[in-house]
Scaffold this active site. Structure first.
Site, PDB file in Angstrom:
ATOM      1  N   ASP A 178       0.862  -1.176   0.000  1.00  0.00           N
ATOM      2  CA  ASP A 178       0.000   0.000   0.000  1.00  0.00           C
ATOM      3  C   ASP A 178       0.907   1.237   0.000  1.00  0.00           C
ATOM      4  O   ASP A 178       2.132   1.134   0.167  1.00  0.00           O
ATOM      5  CB  ASP A 178      -0.954  -0.009   1.192  1.00  0.00           C
ATOM      6  CG  ASP A 178      -2.168   0.890   0.930  1.00  0.00           C
ATOM      7  OD1 ASP A 178      -2.129   1.700  -0.016  1.00  0.00           O
ATOM      8  OD2 ASP A 178      -3.165   0.790   1.661  1.00  0.00           O
TER       9      ASP A 178
HETATM   10  C1  BGC Z   1      -5.020   3.290   0.261  1.00  0.00           C
HETATM   11  C2  BGC Z   1      -5.245   2.249  -0.802  1.00  0.00           C
HETATM   12  C3  BGC Z   1      -5.114   2.858  -2.167  1.00  0.00           C
HETATM   13  C4  BGC Z   1      -3.767   3.539  -2.285  1.00  0.00           C
HETATM   14  C5  BGC Z   1      -3.530   4.157  -3.648  1.00  0.00           C
HETATM   15  C6  BGC Z   1      -3.775   4.117   0.025  1.00  0.00           C
HETATM   16  O1  BGC Z   1      -3.726   5.208   0.866  1.00  0.00           O
HETATM   17  O2  BGC Z   1      -4.937   2.659   1.516  1.00  0.00           O
HETATM   18  O3  BGC Z   1      -6.500   1.651  -0.633  1.00  0.00           O
HETATM   19  O4  BGC Z   1      -5.286   1.879  -3.146  1.00  0.00           O
HETATM   20  O5  BGC Z   1      -3.693   4.566  -1.314  1.00  0.00           O
HETATM   21  O6  BGC Z   1      -4.338   5.237  -3.864  1.00  0.00           O
END
Ligand code: BGC
Length: 755
Positions: free
Chosen positions: A265
């Site tokens: 993530d």
């Molecule tokens: C979130 C994810 C997301 C990623 C990219 C993160 O802050 O937890 O769910 O896919 O950002 O945007």
């Protein structure tokens, strides 16, 4: 490209070129003059690094992505195309209801259709991968990201997760179909078990809980062909997921045989250092790589340290090669080497985005997902009788911010507000409605609805609302006059869209105080109140229910929100949703979920004094509305429930079942309508605690008035089995009990002996 060609390509790449296939950077870096956003990254990439990067996120649009791709191909020494990834969670430009709402549809078919429509818009905009579906099991409505989940039930979560993956990528096992995108399931694992509902915390789970309740949905989605997995921010039993060898290597790669791309993530590799399990970014890169994380999303740990780690022998080149090969393979499966633009053109994009078909589906989805919580009285207010003079009052009457969180590519201008839909309805039907705002969405709304900072401050300050008397407040006075002049009041109230989503944990679960005050004033003026509630999470709706004769929960309904809601209010459609998460009685009760363990001291029905049993002395144990609950505009009965056998022999776990369960369902009300019949099971006593009941099958069906139908559920071995610590399937012998009903409070039990 053939596999050998892909291997040749890999072998021809330099160490640095390989490393940068594993680096994902925010799309802004490809757009000139745009500043860095998000959490801290280690500086901007240099031009040389930019030319080598393997993937990016957050940019879309046929022309933008084509321009970047063509330029990238020219600059990359081996002309390896870029992967464009993005969070298309519940729609790109056409926003469908939030996933928690889609969970309430209890309709895998609808979820599949919405995901397919979102995929079509995404693919037409040059995207290759969506970071969806989110399959985290959620039980605590304080956590802002419950809106992204399908809810509190592992079985429903798994069924809808599978449907969503199939919708996004299609059903062709090996590669995402044309006009679809690859699906990256997230957040692996148990991100939804956030402690006290606070984002980015740990999940203090035992292995059994993880295996039985949290992991199955991810597993089912992988069986459905999900292409990628995203590791989560949280820790499990003290070990952050992104550096969790047992989770990522032993379970995901080895036990489940996942061969696709594993991505971290956002900055979760970097956070291994922040959280203190690694001393610095270099150690973080080493640990993540060791655990099998292929792509580092935006932390720059791989970009800055992986090359040296390989040169110094701390990561083997073979390990690096496997990760790079998986990324190249994904590009190959998307056919990017042959057709780096995947046939995308601005004209095709224009035809696909916000097409009438997508809009019609989004409108239908609002009806399928909305949950009617209350509709009392001899003559219920809903659907609203055509002759009744109706006033729409509240901050959501005119609002076009109906998408909720994680609809990052939508434009509120595309949304149909309640007022627009009502005006159109009135025009066609020759009727007139009254409209009034009544109060601000939150007490500091006037600082600018588009300013995120002010909105966040706004609901924080709601805890201390300014004391305004009705006589001082012209907005409130106008609303009260409107309520007095109408026969039915539709109060359009709810959370501000920024009150749920990532980082939006809440310590209160009520509506903003200004809105409650409005509702109280309206109810003094007119008792015929229908409350339409917008929210990204379950709320404490006690007061709303007490003040309203009807309560319709519409979640965050998306682009066609206004139209869908008007369809429901006027009765041209009926609310098809059943709660995907329990509605708590109050904040002190959360987390509250139907599939909890039994206690040694359960509270019996007739317990008068709730001491020394597992209960509260001041509130009930049951939620205000249970999982699976929802009303329609007609009534249903369930009768003749029976099991196909009273005994069955368990030869081995894989052969437990099939067992058939039958029931008759009848529409006993005045109009055609639909319901969701739910089958719950209670496992026999075994060495470990089991939930008091677990959903094992459901069916949504529509019947005409007086129509009766027999439903037959066939339970296979998966209904009886759970995963043991060694990964094998296990079914316990003993007495299994089943109940069939219209929500999770059904208690009409029948038994089956598994010998
Ligand atoms: C979130 C994810 C997301 C990623 C990219 C993160 O802050 O937890 O769910 O896919 O950002 O945007």
């Amino acid at each position: 490209m053939k596999e050998e060609q892909l291997r040749d390509l890999l072998n021809s790449m330099s160490l640095k070129e390989k490393v940068f296939q594993l680096v994902q950077i925010p799309g802004q870096y490809f757009l000139s003059g745009v500043a860095d956003t998000g959490t801290k990254t280690d500086g901007r990439p240099t031009d040389e690094e930019l030319a080598l990067v393997g993937s990016t996120l957050g940019i879309f649009g046929a022309k933008t992505t084509a321009d970047i791709q063509m330029q990238h191909l020219k600059r990359h020494p081996h002309h390896i195309p870029l992967l464009f990834m993005h969070d298309v969670v519940h729609g790109l430009r056409t926003a469908f209801p939030i996933p928690l709402a889609l969970g309430a549809s209890f309709s895998p078919e609808l979820v599949k259709q919405c995901s397919a429509a979102a995929a079509a818009e995404s693919a037409a905009s040059g995207l290759h991968v969506t970071f969806a579906p989110m399959l985290d099991l959620v039980r605590d409505p304080r956590w802002g990201r419950v809106m992204e989940s399908f809810g509190e039930d592992p079985f429903l979560n798994a069924k809808l997760g599978k449907a969503s993956v199939e919708g996004f990528r299609g059903c062709d096992g090996k590669m995402p179909e044309k006009g679809r995108v690859a699906s990256c399931i997230k957040h692996f694992a148990a991100y939804g078990a956030a402690e006290a509902g606070r984002d980015y915390t740990g999940a203090d789970l035992g292995g059994r809980q993880l295996r039985e309740f949290y992991l199955p949905a991810y597993r089912e989605a992988l069986n459905a062909g999900a292409d990628m997995v995203m590791s989560s921010f949280n820790a499990i039993d003290g070990i952050p997921a992104t550096g969790n060898e047992e989770l990522l290597r032993s379970t995901l790669r080895e036990a489940w045989g996942f061969e696709g791309v594993l991505i971290s993530d956002w900055n979760s590799v970097g956070e291994l250092a922040t959280r203190g399990v690694c001393s610095d970014l270099r150690q973080a890169a080493k640990l993540a790589m060791h655990c099998g994380v292929d792509i580092d999303m935006c932390s720059f740990a791989y970009a800055r340290h992986l090359e040296a780690l390989v040169r110094e022998g701390e990561i083997t080149e073979a390990q690096l090669d496997s990760a790079v090969f998986r990324v190249l393979e994904l590009k190959n499966r998307l056919k990017l080497f042959e057709d780096p633009l995947r046939g995308v053109t601005p004209a095709g994009e224009e035809r696909t985005i916000l097409s009438p078909v997508s809009r019609a589906l989004a409108r239908k989805a609002v009806c399928e997902c909305s949950v009617l919580l209350k509709n009392t009285g001899k003559q219920p207010l809903l659907p609203i009788a055509p002759e009744r003079k109706t006033a729409f009052i509240g901050p959501y009457v005119d609002s076009k911010e109906l998408h909720g969180a994680w609809a990052v590519s939508t434009d509120p201008e595309d949304t149909v507000s309640i007022r627009q839909a009502a005006e159109e309805f009135a025009r066609v039907q020759g009727r007139q409605f009254i409209f009034s705002k009544g109060c601000r969405m939150t007490c500091r709304e006037d600082l600018g609805p588009k300013s995120e900072e002010s909105a966040v401050m706004a609901f924080r300050e709601d805890a201390f609302p300014p004391q305004i008397e009705i006589s001082d407040d012209p907005m409130l006075k106008e609303a009260v006059a409107a309520a007095e002049s109408a026969e039915t009041v539709v109060a359009c109230l709810g959370e501000h869209r920024l009150m749920s989503g990532e980082g939006a944990s809440r310590g209160e679960l009520t509506l903003p105080e200004d809105q409650l005050k409005l509702l109280r004033s309206l109810q003094l003026a007119n008792r015929n109140i229908v409350s339409v509630i917008f929210t990204g999470r379950p709320l404490d709706l006690r007061e709303v229910c007490a003040l309203s004769r009807s309560v319709l929960l519409v979640w965050m309904p998306g682009t066609e929100g206004g139209n869908g809601i008007l369809d429901l209010l006027t009765g041209s459609a009926e609310p098809g949703g059943r709660l995907s998460m329990s509605m708590p009685y109050c904040l002190g009760q959360v987390p509250v979920y139907y599939n909890h363990f039994n206690t040694g001291r359960p509270k019996a029905e007739n317990t008068k004094i709730p001491y020394y049993v597992s209960a509260y002395i001041d509130i009930p144990n049951s939620p205000l509305f249970p999982f699976g609950y929802g009303l329609g505009y007609t009534d249903f009965s369930v009768s003749g429930f029976e099991l196909g056998a009273e005994k069955a022999e368990l030869r081995n776990a894989a052969e437990a079942g099939p067992v058939t369960v039958r029931a008759m369902v009848k529409n006993i009300g005045p109009r055609c309508g639909q319901t969701v019949v739910q089958l719950y099971m209670r496992r026999p006593s075994a060495e470990a605690l089991t939930p008091v009941k677990e959903l094992k099958a459901f069916q949504k069906l529509a019947l005409d008035p007086g129509e009766e139908r027999e439903l037959v559920f066939t339970l296979g071995s998966d209904a009886f089995c759970h995963v043991s610590a060694d990964g094998s399937l296990h079914a316990d012998k003993g007495t299994y009990r089943f109940t069939v009903g219209l929500n999770s409070e059904s208690e009409d039990w029948k038994s089956l002996e598994l010998l």
